[in-house]
Design a protein around this motif. Structure first.
Motif, short mmCIF file in Angstrom:
data_model
loop_
_atom_site.label_atom_id
_atom_site.label_comp_id
_atom_site.label_asym_id
_atom_site.label_seq_id
_atom_site.Cartn_x
_atom_site.Cartn_y
_atom_site.Cartn_z
N PRO A 266 0.83 -1.21 0.00
CA PRO A 266 0.00 0.00 0.00
C PRO A 266 0.85 1.25 0.00
CG PRO A 266 -0.09 -1.13 2.12
CD PRO A 266 0.78 -1.96 1.23
N ASP A 267 0.22 2.38 -0.24
CA ASP A 267 0.90 3.66 -0.18
C ASP A 267 0.91 4.22 1.24
OD1 ASP A 267 1.26 4.01 -3.14
OD2 ASP A 267 -0.91 3.87 -3.04
N ILE A 268 -0.16 3.94 1.98
CA ILE A 268 -0.34 4.43 3.34
C ILE A 268 -0.89 3.30 4.19
CG2 ILE A 268 -1.45 6.18 4.81
CD1 ILE A 268 -1.77 7.95 2.35
N VAL A 269 -0.42 3.18 5.43
CA VAL A 269 -0.89 2.14 6.35
C VAL A 269 -1.20 2.79 7.69
CG1 VAL A 269 -0.33 -0.05 7.49
CG2 VAL A 269 0.64 0.47 5.23
N THR A 270 -2.29 2.38 8.31
CA THR A 270 -2.61 2.86 9.66
C THR A 270 -2.47 1.72 10.66
OG1 THR A 270 -5.00 2.42 9.44
CG2 THR A 270 -4.21 4.60 8.77
N LEU A 271 -1.86 2.02 11.80
CA LEU A 271 -1.67 1.06 12.88
C LEU A 271 -2.07 1.70 14.20
CD1 LEU A 271 1.86 -0.53 12.21
CD2 LEU A 271 -0.35 -1.67 11.95
N SER A 272 -2.63 0.94 15.08
CA SER A 272 -2.87 1.38 16.46
C SER A 272 -3.11 0.12 17.30
CB SER A 272 -4.06 2.35 16.53
OG SER A 272 -4.21 2.87 17.83
N LYS A 273 -4.07 0.14 18.20
CA LYS A 273 -4.43 -1.00 19.04
C LYS A 273 -3.19 -1.69 19.61
CE LYS A 273 -9.13 -1.81 17.34
NZ LYS A 273 -9.86 -1.42 18.54
N SER A 274 -2.72 -2.78 19.00
CA SER A 274 -1.65 -3.58 19.61
C SER A 274 -0.24 -3.11 19.28
CB SER A 274 -1.81 -5.05 19.21
OG SER A 274 -2.78 -5.69 20.00
#
Length: 423
Positions: A266-274
């Protein structure tokens, strides 16, 4: 064993807390402690956690290795709050993330700390895509969930959640997710056709945002070929591809990123939670280096520099992601879960198993049955939730570190709960 009606919360919840509260309604007990895959309430009763903070506790509650690193950091009076200042903890996290996650995957990406939650990461991704391309529209998918702030909500499918916005949610266009039409027609026919049709009414979008597995949407799993076709379509049309990996990233489906199985970038990735590893608030927006067109301070937030979360995140990466062993173990456990759920589904009509990795569940054609199953499981000491547009799916998100015998115990109780709900 007490029934659901016999559990009671302290009166202060009804008297003071907003009616918007939800999880404490389904699990009306006051929790006191947690360790590994277990929670304990104030009466001493234990609950096997197949919820894991909605996927924020992939390594379990109070993981001793992460806890040790956190306690050591805090005991030395190190920085806790720092906005986006340079700190020892932030430096160590960035260097570790680059070495263990980005470099092995050939990801020449920049890292942005947009704020402490998943919706902050999505908001930053949408803003950046529009800033880079100069376009306004974003394509999202049926049954998607991307967050509860206005931008994230505009690309979320759930009508009840969207209604809470109180204003029109614009500049987004929903398209059918994989298998939305049940295999009757190819999902991309509509998307590609309107892009080419001058009468189609679709302006060329800035980005497409997608989950590889729709967790809140009902554990809908996109096929690898569908994801590859989507990535190729975006590449040909100069449309940015955003993968929302807030719930399914950090190993939930096996590999660290859920899109790795499809062999796409992908061009952009979002991460949070763990990503913090310990349940501490932390979020990242990752993007190709050439997309970093932000001006200093153009997107910021008071709590984007959560240094204790940097400490536990670094330790989690070093503990679990030095090689492939942890991902392989997760896939084995996920296969065990799926086999057991298939057996339950085969034993009852109008139930199907679904999911990927250690995000698994059961879909009930009679939607209210799912809630009855979760209630029965709670009474037997297992926490699980429903998902899907009609809450028709019992969703299982146990910690990835859950021992095999605890997985088996929880699924045994799920089987009993299904039988009870259907009786």
């Amino acid at each position: 064993m007490p029934t659901l009606n016999e559990f009671q919360l302290p009166e202060v919840y009804d008297a003071l807390e907003s009616e918007v509260r939800s999880y404490c309604r389904g699990w009306p007990v006051e929790m006191a402690g947690a360790s590994g895959s277990w929670l304990t309430d104030t009466s001493g009763r234990r609950y096997l956690d197949f919820f894991a903070g909605a996927g924020a506790l992939n390594y379990g509650h109070n993981n001793p290795i992460l806890k040790g690193a956190l306690i050591d950091y805090l005991s030395r009076d190190m920085i806790v709050h720092a906005l986006d200042m340079a700190t020892e903890a932030k430096t160590a996290f960035l260097e570790t993330f680059q070495r263990l996650i980005l470099e092995p995957r050939g990801m020449d990406f920049k890292v942005q700390f947009p704020g402490p939650t998943g919706t902050n990461a999505v908001e930053a991704a949408l803003k950046l895509a529009r800033k880079v391309t100069g376009r306004e529209s974003v394509v999202n998918f049926t049954n998607a969930f991307h967050g509860m702030t206005l931008g994230s909500l505009s690309v979320t499918g759930n009508s009840m959640k969207r209604a809470g916005a109180g204003i029109p949610l614009v500049h987004s266009t929903p398209m059918p997710y994989d298998n939305y039409f049940g295999g009757v027609t190819e999902d991309f026919q509509w998307f590609e056709r309107v892009l080419d049709d001058s009468g189609g009414g679709l302006n060329r979008p800035a980005a497409v945002i997608v989950e590889t597995v729709q967790g809140e949407g009902g554990l809908n799993v996109a096929r690898t070929e569908w994801l590859r076709a989507l990535a190729e379509l975006c590449r040909r049309r100069d449309i940015l591809l955003i993968i929302d990996d807030v719930q399914m990233g950090c190993g939930r489906t096996g590999k660290f990123f859920s899109f790795e199985e499809a062999d796409i970038m992908p061009d952009i990735v979002t991460l949070s939670k763990s990503i913090s590893g310990y349940g501490l608030p932390l979020a990242l927006t990752l993007f190709r280096r050439d997309l970093d067109v932000w001006a200093p301070g153009e997107h910021n937030g008071t709590f984007r520099g959560n240094n204790p979360a940097f400490v536990t995140a670094k330790t989690a990466l070093e503990t679990f992601w030095q090689g492939d062993a942890f991902a392989d173990q997760t896939l084995v456990k996920g296969g065990f879960m799926r086999d057991r759920l298939n057996a339950i589904a085969d034993s009852h009509p109008r139930i199907t198993a679904r999911g990927r990795g250690m995000a698994q569940g059961l879909k009930f054609e009679d939607a209210p049955t799912a809630a009855r199953v979760c209630r029965a499981a709670f009474e037997r000491g297992v926490l699980m939730e429903t998902s899907g547009p009609a809450d028709e799916v019992v969703k299982l998100l146990p910690p990835l570190t859950t021992p095999d015998h605890e997985l088996a115990c929880g699924i045994d109780i799920l089987a009993e709960s299904v039988a009870t709900a259907l009786s």
